[in-house]
Scaffold this active site. Sequence first.
Site, mmCIF file in Angstrom:
data_model
loop_
_atom_site.group_PDB
_atom_site.id
_atom_site.type_symbol
_atom_site.label_atom_id
_atom_site.label_comp_id
_atom_site.label_asym_id
_atom_site.label_seq_id
_atom_site.Cartn_x
_atom_site.Cartn_y
_atom_site.Cartn_z
ATOM 1 N N CYS A 121 0.814 -1.217 0.000
ATOM 2 C CA CYS A 121 0.000 0.000 0.000
ATOM 3 C C CYS A 121 0.850 1.271 0.000
ATOM 4 O O CYS A 121 0.503 2.248 -0.660
ATOM 5 C CB CYS A 121 -0.912 0.033 1.220
ATOM 6 S SG CYS A 121 -2.117 -1.293 1.272
ATOM 7 N N HIS A 122 1.945 1.250 0.765
ATOM 8 C CA HIS A 122 2.661 2.503 1.031
ATOM 9 C C HIS A 122 3.917 2.716 0.187
ATOM 10 O O HIS A 122 4.535 3.778 0.285
ATOM 11 C CB HIS A 122 3.047 2.575 2.516
ATOM 12 C CG HIS A 122 1.871 2.616 3.445
ATOM 13 N ND1 HIS A 122 0.988 3.667 3.480
ATOM 14 C CD2 HIS A 122 1.434 1.729 4.375
ATOM 15 C CE1 HIS A 122 0.058 3.423 4.405
ATOM 16 N NE2 HIS A 122 0.300 2.253 4.950
ATOM 17 N N CYS B 97 9.783 6.734 34.599
ATOM 18 C CA CYS B 97 9.752 7.996 35.350
ATOM 19 C C CYS B 97 8.728 7.934 36.476
ATOM 20 O O CYS B 97 9.017 8.322 37.606
ATOM 21 C CB CYS B 97 9.396 9.155 34.419
ATOM 22 S SG CYS B 97 10.813 9.824 33.523
ATOM 23 N N CYS C 11 -2.937 -0.757 11.246
ATOM 24 C CA CYS C 11 -2.587 -1.165 9.890
ATOM 25 C C CYS C 11 -2.358 -2.670 9.825
ATOM 26 O O CYS C 11 -2.798 -3.342 8.904
ATOM 27 C CB CYS C 11 -1.322 -0.429 9.443
ATOM 28 S SG CYS C 11 -1.524 0.479 7.919
#
Lengths: 283, 109, 139
Positions: A101-102, A244, A136
């Site tokens: 797709c990309h 943290c 995705c």
Amino acid sequence: MLKRTTTALAAGLIAVATGGWADPDENQLVVNGDIEITTQAAAPAHLEGLSEIYSGWRFREVDTQATQMDDFDNPAFLAVDAAQEVWNTVEGEAGKSCATCHGDVMESMKGVRATYPKWNGEAEEVRTLAMQINACRTDNLDADAYGYTSGDMTAMEALISVASRGMPVDVAIDGPAQSMWEQGKEMYYTRYGQLELSCANCHEDNYGNYIRADHLSQGQINGFPVYRLKNTKLNASHDRFKGCIRDTRAETFKPGSPEFVALELYVASRGNGLSVEAPSVRN
Amino acid sequence: MATGVKPRVKVPGSASAGEVITIKTLISHQMESGQRKDSDGNKIPRSIINRFTCEFNGQSVLDMTLEPAISTNPYVEFQATVPETGEFKFTWYDDDGDVYEDSKPITVG
Amino acid sequence: MDFTRRETLALGAGAALLSFLPFRANAAAVDDLIAEFTGGAEMADAGVELNAPEIAENGNTVPIEVSAPGASAILLLAAGNPTPPVAKFGFGPLAGSQTASTRIRLAGTQEVIAIAQLGDGTFARTSKTVKVTIGGCGG
């Protein structure tokens, strides 16, 4: 490291002696002698507690800084290389790869890392880059989701981040994302744990100062995922948040939780104007 | 440690005859030191890359012995003289008997 | 590999203990390693260089460079590590220089030692103290 320092100097690392044990240094970050990284900028308008914002790179020792100035010296690129292979490899029941797709990740993903987390209108939620990668995978590839802070996930985030390196962080805080941003802001200024410390106590009130032997940064996340010398792997911002909050001696939130998504949105927006520099190198 | 071990090597593609070039190598490896314990208190056995060599057209450039004090993802930077067109061969030797190889051609013009 | 702060502290404490009780044993181990490399030969002060940070931000990954013009081999030791050997560089005929850089683990502030076998067969030694800081935030 005489030679390394010389190389670094040639690449534009100008070491200036700092007057004491505080404040960011004056070094300039240019990656591969080519990509100029903005490590200092005027604070975004929404940020009242700071006038200038600095990348965490500016708070590190020269040797650590130099490791990020050349992609070959930066061990995060072992993971980037691996993710590039995954990008091109068919996975899942749909018989597709990311590339199906990309296409070329460096083209299609250009600018993406700079705007995340962002509102997804279809899903009607604020999505982090990790959430989008998993959406995705499950929706389009019909493949299993990655663990939220897994090595596969941080490697893919690092690859996608490379396509935006040097571009300014530009996270939207208004519109439908605003309420979650407000929630993140409230978390940032809330004191947690037995030590009653908020994010701001260290990263806004005391950046530049030392906490034990550690030089406190502003806690910017433009460099995430981060290759840490300490654990020699890529680290997700949510794992840093977790560490943290645990260090304040509090029960921490889970990586990928709505609380951390809100906090990521807010903290990312505090870096609006700095360059995307992921995958970075820190101690 | 045979899975996922990948070398990265940086060598210029060309040089002049007799030129000294810089080579950088990096390989993904845990370099388990043998000093650590797992969550049950049992010692995690040592598993490292114990030797790295670089040769050019069969002649030695570097032969390095690595100990557990070398960091995860071993990085080595060194210099080589390039007498002629040829190929650099890089070999990493794992404690478990595995051998990882990479090679890079270089043209002398 | 991931040393937790506790493990790092334990390593450091171990090194500290070593320096009190079996200090001789560890020093002897270093001496033995050096003797094995040099065959007991005298070591000159000049001829080998060691570049290392004065302060390492994390002991898990410390950049280091050794250099000895004309040398056939350089031995690198970390005297305060649980096992002192770090690396040995053997330079072949096509080495462009007798210089190499790598990244090493140091279990705490300690002396790093480099010994080179020079081109004429003699030996040279140098050392440098690297301070290893322990971070403020374990996470």
